[in-house]
Write an enzyme that holds these catalytic residues in place. Sequence first.
Site, PDB file in Angstrom:
ATOM      1  N   ARG A 104      32.596  32.066  28.996  1.00 13.03           N
ATOM      2  CA  ARG A 104      33.619  32.412  29.965  1.00 13.03           C
ATOM      3  C   ARG A 104      33.523  33.904  30.229  1.00 13.03           C
ATOM      4  NH1 ARG A 104      39.965  31.314  28.788  1.00 13.03           N
ATOM      5  NH2 ARG A 104      39.681  33.110  27.453  1.00 13.03           N
ATOM      6  N   THR A 108      36.186  37.658  35.036  1.00 15.60           N
ATOM      7  CA  THR A 108      36.529  36.685  36.090  1.00 15.60           C
ATOM      8  C   THR A 108      37.093  35.393  35.505  1.00 15.60           C
ATOM      9  OG1 THR A 108      34.348  35.629  36.019  1.00 15.60           O
ATOM     10  CG2 THR A 108      34.591  37.530  37.492  1.00 15.60           C
ATOM     11  N   ASP A 200      39.992  33.321  18.914  1.00 17.00           N
ATOM     12  CA  ASP A 200      38.691  33.038  19.532  1.00 17.00           C
ATOM     13  C   ASP A 200      37.879  32.140  18.601  1.00 17.00           C
ATOM     14  OD1 ASP A 200      35.822  33.336  20.157  1.00 17.00           O
ATOM     15  OD2 ASP A 200      36.559  34.692  21.699  1.00 17.00           O
ATOM     16  N   ASP A 203      34.227  33.355  17.672  1.00 20.78           N
ATOM     17  CA  ASP A 203      34.229  34.508  16.758  1.00 20.78           C
ATOM     18  C   ASP A 203      34.667  34.097  15.353  1.00 20.78           C
ATOM     19  OD1 ASP A 203      33.281  36.268  18.612  1.00 20.78           O
ATOM     20  OD2 ASP A 203      35.249  37.054  19.179  1.00 20.78           O
TER      21      ASP A 203
HETATM   22  C1  PRP Z   1      35.437  29.574  24.534  1.00 22.92           C
HETATM   23  C2  PRP Z   1      35.561  28.158  24.010  1.00 22.92           C
HETATM   24  C3  PRP Z   1      35.489  27.347  25.248  1.00 22.92           C
HETATM   25  C4  PRP Z   1      36.005  28.278  26.324  1.00 22.92           C
HETATM   26  C5  PRP Z   1      37.329  27.771  26.769  1.00 22.92           C
HETATM   27  O1  PRP Z   1      34.112  29.888  24.736  1.00 22.92           O
HETATM   28  O2  PRP Z   1      34.571  27.871  23.083  1.00 22.92           O
HETATM   29  O3  PRP Z   1      34.186  26.882  25.546  1.00 22.92           O
HETATM   30  O4  PRP Z   1      36.159  29.560  25.737  1.00 22.92           O
HETATM   31  O5  PRP Z   1      37.845  28.525  27.794  1.00 22.92           O
HETATM   32  P1  PRP Z   1      38.119  27.919  29.225  1.00 22.92           P
HETATM   33  O6  PRP Z   1      38.728  26.571  29.032  1.00 22.92           O
HETATM   34  O7  PRP Z   1      39.079  28.893  29.836  1.00 22.92           O
HETATM   35  O8  PRP Z   1      36.825  27.870  29.977  1.00 22.92           O
HETATM   36  P2  PRP Z   1      33.654  31.397  24.957  1.00 22.92           P
HETATM   37  O9  PRP Z   1      33.528  31.718  26.406  1.00 22.92           O
HETATM   38  O10 PRP Z   1      34.552  32.322  24.158  1.00 22.92           O
HETATM   39  O11 PRP Z   1      32.187  31.393  24.393  1.00 22.92           O
HETATM   40  P3  PRP Z   1      31.662  31.154  22.899  1.00 22.92           P
HETATM   41  O12 PRP Z   1      31.913  29.710  22.569  1.00 22.92           O
HETATM   42  O13 PRP Z   1      30.223  31.476  23.041  1.00 22.92           O
HETATM   43  O14 PRP Z   1      32.392  32.086  21.979  1.00 22.92           O
HETATM   44  N1  URA Z   2      38.528  30.411  23.972  1.00 22.05           N
HETATM   45  C1  URA Z   2      38.889  30.544  22.673  1.00 22.05           C
HETATM   46  O1  URA Z   2      38.022  30.616  21.787  1.00 22.05           O
HETATM   47  N2  URA Z   2      40.193  30.630  22.373  1.00 22.05           N
HETATM   48  C2  URA Z   2      41.144  30.563  23.320  1.00 22.05           C
HETATM   49  O2  URA Z   2      42.339  30.627  22.979  1.00 22.05           O
HETATM   50  C3  URA Z   2      40.757  30.411  24.661  1.00 22.05           C
HETATM   51  C4  URA Z   2      39.442  30.337  24.957  1.00 22.05           C
END
Ligand code: PRP
Ligand code: URA
Length: 209
Positions: A104, A108, A200, A203
């Site tokens: 994400r 944006t 997160d 993380d």
């Molecule tokens: C996080 C999570 C989801 C996404 C959800 O991924 O793992 O895939 O955010 O958010 P959304 O519903 O608003 O799209 P992130 O972008 O943090 O990437 P990562 O899994 O690589 O940490």
């Molecule tokens: N992605 C995450 O990992 N946590 C949130 O709360 C939203 C998006």
Amino acid sequence: MGNVYVFDHPLIQHKLTYIRDKNTGTKEFRELVNEVAMLMAYEITRDMPLREVEVETPLKTAKCKVLAGKKLGLVPILRAGLGMVEGILKLIPAAKVGHIGLYRDPKTLEPVHYYSKLPTDIGERDLIVIDPMLATGGSASAALGALKEMGAKSMKLMCLIAAPEGVERIQQDHPDIDIYVAAVDEKLDEKSYIIPGLGDAGDRLFGTK
Ligand code: PRP
Ligand code: URA
């Protein structure tokens, strides 16, 4: 419109509480996420069709059941979706695993699709798409859309925690998809994090910041 199944099993809810706790460290967080994923997979696969076979027990011929129907595929959305795969494979060790890479964009909030590698026969499999956090729903919606374009015909979406906004987004964009989740939380904050959520997920799983 797709259904939303919230798993209120006491073991799932108990473990989810410790997953949410900010004092839970990486090792325990990882273990708990996999344990919840395994318990959720048990419920999600409840509708798998069976067929009758005969086996010779040491005493008699018995009419028994084995799994029938389509084979399963798991598709974790990178990277946090990886955190649930091991737990599911404990129950379904022969499932094939495809990967779809989306993150994400922090400014944006739009999902950026950067990778995919899937079994060649995804059209013949029942797929479980795995995204632990359904926040805006943008990532999951983009993943489901991309998978449909690549030929997927049967999919379920498995999440740990969803925001109402994410559920609504999937129901609008993909009314054919059922959502399986351990909790639907209150709302999103101004940065589109789920409140109260767990922070997160990527993380916390991988110990990054
Ligand atoms: C996080 C999570 C989801 C996404 C959800 O991924 O793992 O895939 O955010 O958010 P959304 O519903 O608003 O799209 P992130 O972008 O943090 O990437 P990562 O899994 O690589 O940490
Ligand atoms: N992605 C995450 O990992 N946590 C949130 O709360 C939203 C998006």
